[in-house]
Design a protein around this motif. Structure first.
Motif, PDB file in Angstrom:
ATOM      1  N   ILE A 121      21.905  -0.966  -1.919  1.00 20.63           N
ATOM      2  CA  ILE A 121      20.664  -0.192  -1.837  1.00 20.63           C
ATOM      3  C   ILE A 121      20.634   0.724  -0.622  1.00 20.63           C
ATOM      4  O   ILE A 121      19.677   1.481  -0.454  1.00 20.63           O
ATOM      5  N   GLN A 122      21.670   0.694   0.190  1.00 15.81           N
ATOM      6  CA  GLN A 122      21.764   1.630   1.312  1.00 15.81           C
ATOM      7  C   GLN A 122      23.200   1.712   1.777  1.00 15.81           C
ATOM      8  O   GLN A 122      24.012   0.832   1.506  1.00 15.81           O
ATOM      9  N   ILE A 177      12.745   5.403   3.902  1.00 24.24           N
ATOM     10  CA  ILE A 177      12.557   4.200   4.705  1.00 24.24           C
ATOM     11  C   ILE A 177      11.089   4.086   5.098  1.00 24.24           C
ATOM     12  O   ILE A 177      10.327   5.058   5.008  1.00 24.24           O
ATOM     13  N   ARG A 178      10.720   2.908   5.545  1.00 21.09           N
ATOM     14  CA  ARG A 178       9.385   2.692   6.102  1.00 21.09           C
ATOM     15  C   ARG A 178       9.404   3.133   7.560  1.00 21.09           C
ATOM     16  O   ARG A 178      10.066   2.518   8.384  1.00 21.09           O
ATOM     17  N   PRO A 179       8.721   4.241   7.912  1.00 21.36           N
ATOM     18  CA  PRO A 179       8.748   4.722   9.295  1.00 21.36           C
ATOM     19  C   PRO A 179       8.236   3.673  10.271  1.00 21.36           C
ATOM     20  O   PRO A 179       7.288   2.934   9.981  1.00 21.36           O
ATOM     21  N   GLY A 180       8.889   3.590  11.411  1.00 19.07           N
ATOM     22  CA  GLY A 180       8.477   2.662  12.446  1.00 19.07           C
ATOM     23  C   GLY A 180       9.038   1.269  12.305  1.00 19.07           C
ATOM     24  O   GLY A 180       8.854   0.431  13.183  1.00 19.07           O
ATOM     25  N   VAL A 181       9.727   0.984  11.185  1.00 16.27           N
ATOM     26  CA  VAL A 181      10.344  -0.315  10.958  1.00 16.27           C
ATOM     27  C   VAL A 181      11.834  -0.195  11.255  1.00 16.27           C
ATOM     28  O   VAL A 181      12.488   0.768  10.829  1.00 16.27           O
ATOM     29  N   VAL A 229      12.996  -3.075   3.592  1.00 20.59           N
ATOM     30  CA  VAL A 229      12.993  -3.892   2.373  1.00 20.59           C
ATOM     31  C   VAL A 229      13.306  -3.026   1.155  1.00 20.59           C
ATOM     32  O   VAL A 229      13.088  -1.814   1.155  1.00 20.59           O
ATOM     33  N   GLU A 230      13.790  -3.669   0.106  1.00 16.82           N
ATOM     34  CA  GLU A 230      14.245  -2.943  -1.073  1.00 16.82           C
ATOM     35  C   GLU A 230      13.138  -2.110  -1.717  1.00 16.82           C
ATOM     36  O   GLU A 230      13.377  -0.971  -2.150  1.00 16.82           O
ATOM     37  N   ASP A 231      11.936  -2.640  -1.819  1.00 17.74           N
ATOM     38  CA  ASP A 231      10.862  -1.886  -2.463  1.00 17.74           C
ATOM     39  C   ASP A 231      10.671  -0.530  -1.798  1.00 17.74           C
ATOM     40  O   ASP A 231      10.441   0.479  -2.482  1.00 17.74           O
ATOM     41  N   ASP A 232      10.740  -0.484  -0.473  1.00 16.16           N
ATOM     42  CA  ASP A 232      10.590   0.792   0.222  1.00 16.16           C
ATOM     43  C   ASP A 232      11.816   1.675   0.023  1.00 16.16           C
ATOM     44  O   ASP A 232      11.691   2.878  -0.243  1.00 16.16           O
ATOM     45  N   LEU A 233      13.005   1.114   0.161  1.00 19.64           N
ATOM     46  CA  LEU A 233      14.219   1.912   0.047  1.00 19.64           C
ATOM     47  C   LEU A 233      14.349   2.561  -1.326  1.00 19.64           C
ATOM     48  O   LEU A 233      14.938   3.640  -1.454  1.00 19.64           O
ATOM     49  N   LEU A 234      13.768   1.929  -2.353  1.00 17.05           N
ATOM     50  CA  LEU A 234      13.882   2.454  -3.717  1.00 17.05           C
ATOM     51  C   LEU A 234      12.644   3.208  -4.201  1.00 17.05           C
ATOM     52  O   LEU A 234      12.737   3.963  -5.180  1.00 17.05           O
ATOM     53  N   TRP A 235      11.497   3.028  -3.525  1.00 20.91           N
ATOM     54  CA  TRP A 235      10.255   3.546  -4.095  1.00 20.91           C
ATOM     55  C   TRP A 235       9.375   4.366  -3.135  1.00 20.91           C
ATOM     56  O   TRP A 235       8.479   5.080  -3.596  1.00 20.91           O
ATOM     57  N   ILE A 236       9.551   4.266  -1.843  1.00 24.28           N
ATOM     58  CA  ILE A 236       8.578   4.854  -0.921  1.00 24.28           C
ATOM     59  C   ILE A 236       8.468   6.368  -1.112  1.00 24.28           C
ATOM     60  O   ILE A 236       9.442   7.043  -1.460  1.00 24.28           O
TER      61      ILE A 236
END
Length: 245
Positions: free
Chosen positions: A146-147, A160-164, A170-177
């Motif tokens: 996934i990355q 990506i989730r900024p600031g993390v 996490v996968e949900d963010d890497l695939l959907w954000i």
């Protein structure tokens, strides 16, 4: 360090092959036969030849080509349906499933010979799909990372989730954000190379590079070359600068 990247494919095999031809032309000009090619996911759905796309990428890897393939959210939904006909991706809006026309799962099944999925009982379609999709396709899709991180860039499907911390994503963010990432202009330490959000042309925003040029809606499958923080779009005319965002 040179690396090539290809955006969302969405079942458009001919356009994927055209993107690879542009990369091969650039290879011949640079003499670099070893630089890897990263595909940022969404191999399936909407376009007519999802099964062919998977075959093509699997064969390229089997032949020893330096190809990396990441999982996209559409690839995850495809796998979810094969595991459970009632699967609902937790990031997908309630009331829309993988077989919904907006998502495009029916065209993926059609590429495997499962026709008229939108008009027949779900359990029947699922049985046919499980029988039609080769086990090697399922196993290959399930094993996709996934990355991918290099010295100069982080390759993911959506962002990506900024600031993390990059190691805590996490996968949900890497695939959907989408918005939280797209609207954030801070430097992430690495150039984030992604797709997922369809736009008209490859665009460099300084901290991120969007490669999704709407192949799922009739646009091209785009290819770029990245050298450090320098990015060029590959075209019939050679290397050209990407749009600036």
């Amino acid at each position: 360090m040179r690396i090539y990247a290809i955006g969302d494919i969405h079942g458009q095999l001919d356009r994927l092959k055209a993107a690879h031809e542009l990369i091969e032309r650039d290879r011949r000009q640079t003499g670099d036969t070893e630089a890897r090619v990263v595909h940022v996911g969404d191999l399936v759905d909407r376009g007519p030849r999802s099964a062919g796309v998977i075959d093509y990428l699997m064969q390229g890897q089997a032949d020893g080509r330096p190809w990396d393939v990441l999982r996209g959210n559409h690839d995850r939904m495809f796998l979810g349906f094969l595991d459970d006909p009632y699967y609902h991706d937790p990031m997908l809006r309630f009331g829309i499933e993988w077989l919904h026309p907006r998502v495009g799962g029916c065209t993926t099944l059609e590429s495997y010979g499962v026709a008229n999925a939108e008009d027949r009982p779900l359990d029947q379609i699922h049985r046919e799909a499980v029988a039609a999709v080769p086990a090697r396709h399922r196993a290959w899709l399930a094993a996709l990372p996934i990355q991918l991180r290099t010295e100069q860039a982080l390759f993911v499907h959506a962002g990506i989730r900024p600031g993390v911390d990059l190691d805590a994503q996490v996968e949900d963010d890497l695939l959907w954000i989408r918005q939280e990432f797209l609207e954030d202009r801070r430097d992430h330490g690495l150039l984030v190379v992604h797709g997922h959000t369809a736009i008209d042309e490859v665009t460099h925003y300084g901290n991120r590079l969007n490669l999704d040029t709407s192949a799922g809606y009739g646009g091209p499958v785009s290819a770029v070359v990245i050298e450090g923080r320098e990015v060029a779009l590959l075209s019939e005319a050679g290397r050209v600068p990407p749009a600036a965002g």
